[in-house]
Design a protein around this motif. Structure first.
Motif, PDB file in Angstrom:
ATOM      1  N   VAL A  91       0.801  -1.214   0.000  1.00  0.00           N
ATOM      2  CA  VAL A  91       0.000   0.000   0.000  1.00  0.00           C
ATOM      3  C   VAL A  91       0.841   1.274   0.000  1.00  0.00           C
ATOM      4  O   VAL A  91       0.523   2.234  -0.684  1.00  0.00           O
ATOM      5  N   GLU A  92       1.909   1.254   0.795  1.00  0.00           N
ATOM      6  CA  GLU A  92       2.695   2.487   0.935  1.00  0.00           C
ATOM      7  C   GLU A  92       3.347   2.868  -0.390  1.00  0.00           C
ATOM      8  O   GLU A  92       3.651   4.037  -0.611  1.00  0.00           O
ATOM      9  N   PHE A  95       0.044   3.849  -3.170  1.00  0.00           N
ATOM     10  CA  PHE A  95      -0.603   5.155  -3.052  1.00  0.00           C
ATOM     11  C   PHE A  95       0.365   6.325  -3.113  1.00  0.00           C
ATOM     12  O   PHE A  95      -0.053   7.471  -3.182  1.00  0.00           O
ATOM     13  N   THR A  96       1.649   6.059  -3.042  1.00  0.00           N
ATOM     14  CA  THR A  96       2.613   7.154  -3.108  1.00  0.00           C
ATOM     15  C   THR A  96       3.357   7.144  -4.435  1.00  0.00           C
ATOM     16  O   THR A  96       3.971   8.146  -4.793  1.00  0.00           O
ATOM     17  N   ARG A 101      10.288  -0.864  -0.490  1.00  0.00           N
ATOM     18  CA  ARG A 101      11.374  -1.649   0.093  1.00  0.00           C
ATOM     19  C   ARG A 101      10.899  -3.056   0.435  1.00  0.00           C
ATOM     20  O   ARG A 101      11.637  -3.842   1.009  1.00  0.00           O
ATOM     21  N   LYS A 102       9.661  -3.325   0.088  1.00  0.00           N
ATOM     22  CA  LYS A 102       9.064  -4.601   0.464  1.00  0.00           C
ATOM     23  C   LYS A 102       8.821  -5.478  -0.757  1.00  0.00           C
ATOM     24  O   LYS A 102       8.669  -4.965  -1.861  1.00  0.00           O
ATOM     25  N   TYR A 124     -11.660   4.737 -12.370  1.00  0.00           N
ATOM     26  CA  TYR A 124     -12.429   5.479 -11.365  1.00  0.00           C
ATOM     27  C   TYR A 124     -13.238   6.616 -12.007  1.00  0.00           C
ATOM     28  O   TYR A 124     -14.353   6.913 -11.572  1.00  0.00           O
ATOM     29  N   GLU A 131     -14.735   3.127  -8.193  1.00  0.00           N
ATOM     30  CA  GLU A 131     -14.060   3.950  -7.191  1.00  0.00           C
ATOM     31  C   GLU A 131     -14.642   3.664  -5.812  1.00  0.00           C
ATOM     32  O   GLU A 131     -13.919   3.498  -4.831  1.00  0.00           O
ATOM     33  N   ARG A 135     -12.766   2.188  -2.679  1.00  0.00           N
ATOM     34  CA  ARG A 135     -12.752   3.012  -1.465  1.00  0.00           C
ATOM     35  C   ARG A 135     -13.120   2.153  -0.275  1.00  0.00           C
ATOM     36  O   ARG A 135     -12.426   2.142   0.749  1.00  0.00           O
ATOM     37  N   PHE A 138     -10.347  -0.375   0.694  1.00  0.00           N
ATOM     38  CA  PHE A 138      -9.193   0.176   1.416  1.00  0.00           C
ATOM     39  C   PHE A 138      -9.591   0.758   2.766  1.00  0.00           C
ATOM     40  O   PHE A 138      -8.778   0.786   3.689  1.00  0.00           O
ATOM     41  N   GLU A 139     -10.816   1.196   2.891  1.00  0.00           N
ATOM     42  CA  GLU A 139     -11.273   1.614   4.221  1.00  0.00           C
ATOM     43  C   GLU A 139     -11.249   0.436   5.191  1.00  0.00           C
ATOM     44  O   GLU A 139     -10.800   0.573   6.332  1.00  0.00           O
ATOM     45  N   ALA A 141      -9.387  -2.222   4.945  1.00  0.00           N
ATOM     46  CA  ALA A 141      -7.982  -2.570   5.177  1.00  0.00           C
ATOM     47  C   ALA A 141      -7.361  -1.589   6.172  1.00  0.00           C
ATOM     48  O   ALA A 141      -6.560  -1.974   7.028  1.00  0.00           O
ATOM     49  N   TYR A 142      -7.763  -0.336   6.066  1.00  0.00           N
ATOM     50  CA  TYR A 142      -7.272   0.692   6.977  1.00  0.00           C
ATOM     51  C   TYR A 142      -7.681   0.362   8.411  1.00  0.00           C
ATOM     52  O   TYR A 142      -6.862   0.410   9.349  1.00  0.00           O
ATOM     53  N   THR A 145      -5.632  -2.306   9.876  1.00  0.00           N
ATOM     54  CA  THR A 145      -4.301  -1.833  10.201  1.00  0.00           C
ATOM     55  C   THR A 145      -4.303  -1.062  11.515  1.00  0.00           C
ATOM     56  O   THR A 145      -3.391  -1.207  12.330  1.00  0.00           O
TER      57      THR A 145
ATOM     58  N   ARG B 132     -14.177  11.388  -3.803  1.00  0.00           N
ATOM     59  CA  ARG B 132     -12.787  11.248  -4.218  1.00  0.00           C
ATOM     60  C   ARG B 132     -11.839  11.943  -3.241  1.00  0.00           C
ATOM     61  O   ARG B 132     -10.792  11.413  -2.871  1.00  0.00           O
ATOM     62  N   TYR B 142      -4.113   5.857   5.694  1.00  0.00           N
ATOM     63  CA  TYR B 142      -3.819   4.426   5.681  1.00  0.00           C
ATOM     64  C   TYR B 142      -2.317   4.195   5.510  1.00  0.00           C
ATOM     65  O   TYR B 142      -1.713   3.399   6.237  1.00  0.00           O
ATOM     66  N   VAL B 143      -1.725   4.913   4.576  1.00  0.00           N
ATOM     67  CA  VAL B 143      -0.283   4.769   4.353  1.00  0.00           C
ATOM     68  C   VAL B 143       0.511   5.131   5.612  1.00  0.00           C
ATOM     69  O   VAL B 143       1.435   4.418   6.007  1.00  0.00           O
TER      70      VAL B 143
END
Lengths: 198, 198
Positions: A91-92, A95-96, A101-102, A124, A131, A135, A138-139, A141-142, A145, B132, B142-143
């Motif tokens: 994810v990191e 989304f970025t 590194r994984k 989307y 979308e 959404r 990932f919510e 999944a958030y 976490t 969005r 999340y990240v």
DNA sequence: ATGATTATTTAACATTTGTAAAAGGAATCG
DNA sequence: CGATTCCTTTTACAAATGTTAAATAATCAT
């Protein structure tokens, strides 16, 4: 019972079953997603995605187990596991857009449905329901976490181990203890000690 | 330089400035959001949201600092902090609808913009750009959370402390050490020891 | 300001976890 | 099957963190 819809009864159907439980999308949306998917079969212990590359695929585990891992001072650390019928992505990086590194490694002979994330994000605009579906994905999944942080932040290793074994006995049956240890934030030796208590 | 738009130069403008950096939304969308916001001023040490209630408000910190906390075996644990110009919410309750075991407490005299989450989620249907915007907001959050797990899972308390002080010196200036300790996953005594090293 | 409260540090000791090395088991491969 | 490799446990010791209590320091309220 005609089957005019190309996404039914295909190798992608477990994915759409999974989606249906979260948010219904139109057949057109399903077709659009299917068009950006493909299947990967990976043998045990091989990498599905290697360390250092930017994450551009979201994987659905059709069969097998995968883990996200990285190296911390030369030692292998497991960040998370994914079993059948769940999604896995770094994810990191997803989304970025930064290299991760994984890596993602497979713990059994496994089969994945890969979804191209750049193409998905393009969808989307055309399909608001896609979308919305992601959404929600990932919510959830958030939330998982956030709960994991609580576990790492203020439960003992022993508590974490017992919580894990009770919540999902599959962990012990299918995952080597060395990977479980670092997932719990402890060493293999420490985990052995905890297990020896009874 | 006419100011025909009701959301400009109001007490809500820091919120919309914050939004603008993530995703542009129309003036109509801004008006719709403004209609479901209100201001809360909370004095130091009081609770903005108390333990046990379901999270139905997303807060933007206009001024001050807040923390999310809970009790683990009678001891106070800080899950996270929020400074000016950031959002805070008890996500695990917001997205599940379940009551939260966590509360939000204010560490300085503070001012918040509260956004009603049920009303916000209703706006998603009418304004895809609002959906969005908040998708992006929670993806970023999340990240951050994933990165925090990495920190808790395999960095020592000392490493975590030094990372914290370097990334945001404000922590030390404005937050009592007892809250920082549990945020780092250690006791106050342990934190004092780490600080005494130099 | 002064006394009371709260926050932080220090000390001593207990417990947990880490490290390194060795031994025992299990799985794998020719 | 046998040998090799990998996984897990055990041991002994070191280091980190927790616990409790007391001592300082800082803050707050009157």
């Amino acid at each position: 019972m005609t089957d005019h819809s190309p996404h039914l009864h295909t190798e992608y159907s477990p994915l759409f079953d999974y989606f249906n439980n979260l948010h219904r999308i139109s057949d057109e949306a399903k077709d659009a997603i299917e068009a950006i998917c493909n299947i990967s079969k990976i043998p045990k212990n091989k990498d599905l995605q290697s360390i250092g590359h930017t994450c551009r695929t979201i994987y659905f585990v059709k069969k097998g187990i995968a883990r996200i891992y990285y190296y911390k001072d030369g030692t292998d650390v497991t960040e998370s596991f994914a079993f059948e019928n769940s999604l896995i992505a770094r994810v990191e990086s997803l989304f970025t857009g930064k290299p991760s590194r994984k890596g993602i490694q497979v713990l059994e002979d496994s089969e994945f449905i890969g979804i191209s994330s750049p193409l998905l994000f393009d969808l989307y605009d055309q399909f608001p329901d896609i979308e919305r579906l992601f959404r929600k994905i990932f919510e959830s999944a958030y939330v998982e976490t956030v709960n994991r942080i609580e576990s790492l932040q203020f439960h003992s290793a022993e508590e974490r181990y017992h919580a894990l074994t009770q919540e999902s006995p599959d962990f012990l049956k299918r995952i080597p203890l060395k990977y479980i240890a670092s997932y719990l934030g402890i060493t293999q030796v420490s985990l052995s000690r905890i297990r020896a208590l009874r």
